[in-house]
Design a protein around this motif. Sequence first.
Motif, mmCIF file in Angstrom:
data_model
loop_
_atom_site.group_PDB
_atom_site.id
_atom_site.type_symbol
_atom_site.label_atom_id
_atom_site.label_comp_id
_atom_site.label_asym_id
_atom_site.label_seq_id
_atom_site.Cartn_x
_atom_site.Cartn_y
_atom_site.Cartn_z
ATOM 1 N N ASP A 34 -21.062 -59.721 -31.292
ATOM 2 C CA ASP A 34 -20.299 -59.259 -30.133
ATOM 3 C C ASP A 34 -19.498 -60.389 -29.497
ATOM 4 O OD1 ASP A 34 -21.393 -56.610 -30.429
ATOM 5 O OD2 ASP A 34 -23.237 -57.341 -29.514
ATOM 6 N N TYR A 60 -12.674 -55.932 -24.391
ATOM 7 C CA TYR A 60 -13.992 -55.536 -23.889
ATOM 8 C C TYR A 60 -13.878 -54.744 -22.598
ATOM 9 C CZ TYR A 60 -16.366 -58.532 -27.238
ATOM 10 O OH TYR A 60 -16.842 -59.095 -28.388
ATOM 11 N N ARG A 104 -15.423 -53.039 -30.584
ATOM 12 C CA ARG A 104 -15.898 -53.691 -29.370
ATOM 13 C C ARG A 104 -16.013 -52.655 -28.259
ATOM 14 N NH1 ARG A 104 -12.372 -56.970 -32.024
ATOM 15 N NH2 ARG A 104 -13.143 -59.047 -32.547
#
Length: 142
Positions: A34, A60, A104
């Motif tokens: 991540d 994000y 994401r």
Amino acid sequence: MFVELNSSDISSERLNGEVIVISFTNGSYYSVKDSGADLIYLIANRIHPEKWNEILMKVYKSFPENNDQFNEFIEKGISEGIFILTLESNLVSKTIKLPNDCVRGIFLKPNFDRYEDFQDLLMVDPIHETTEEGWPKLKNED
């Protein structure tokens, strides 16, 4: 604090949004996923930290307002020998696109997952520590 990858003591590879880092000094390997994988990508490309927020906010959701999480990640990377300090002049102040190798979502705190199950194999010297048959000799085989 400005860092770069400690390329003389580690090897790393990014696959499907995950970075695997192998340390040849302590025999550990790390899984970084991540946001941590994206931070390693930015560090490997010598992107100045002043650009990190701009780059990461584009991909994000729920991006944090402060960068304390970045500092903790960097400090942990330095303590594990993954990052080394560098001069600000070694960095570039530009934006780049992150790899399109994963989906994401919500920004998660960057983290290193450390594994030690291959330490014996990673720390063996395959040139100088061999058996008569030519295979690497582990330290506990004496």
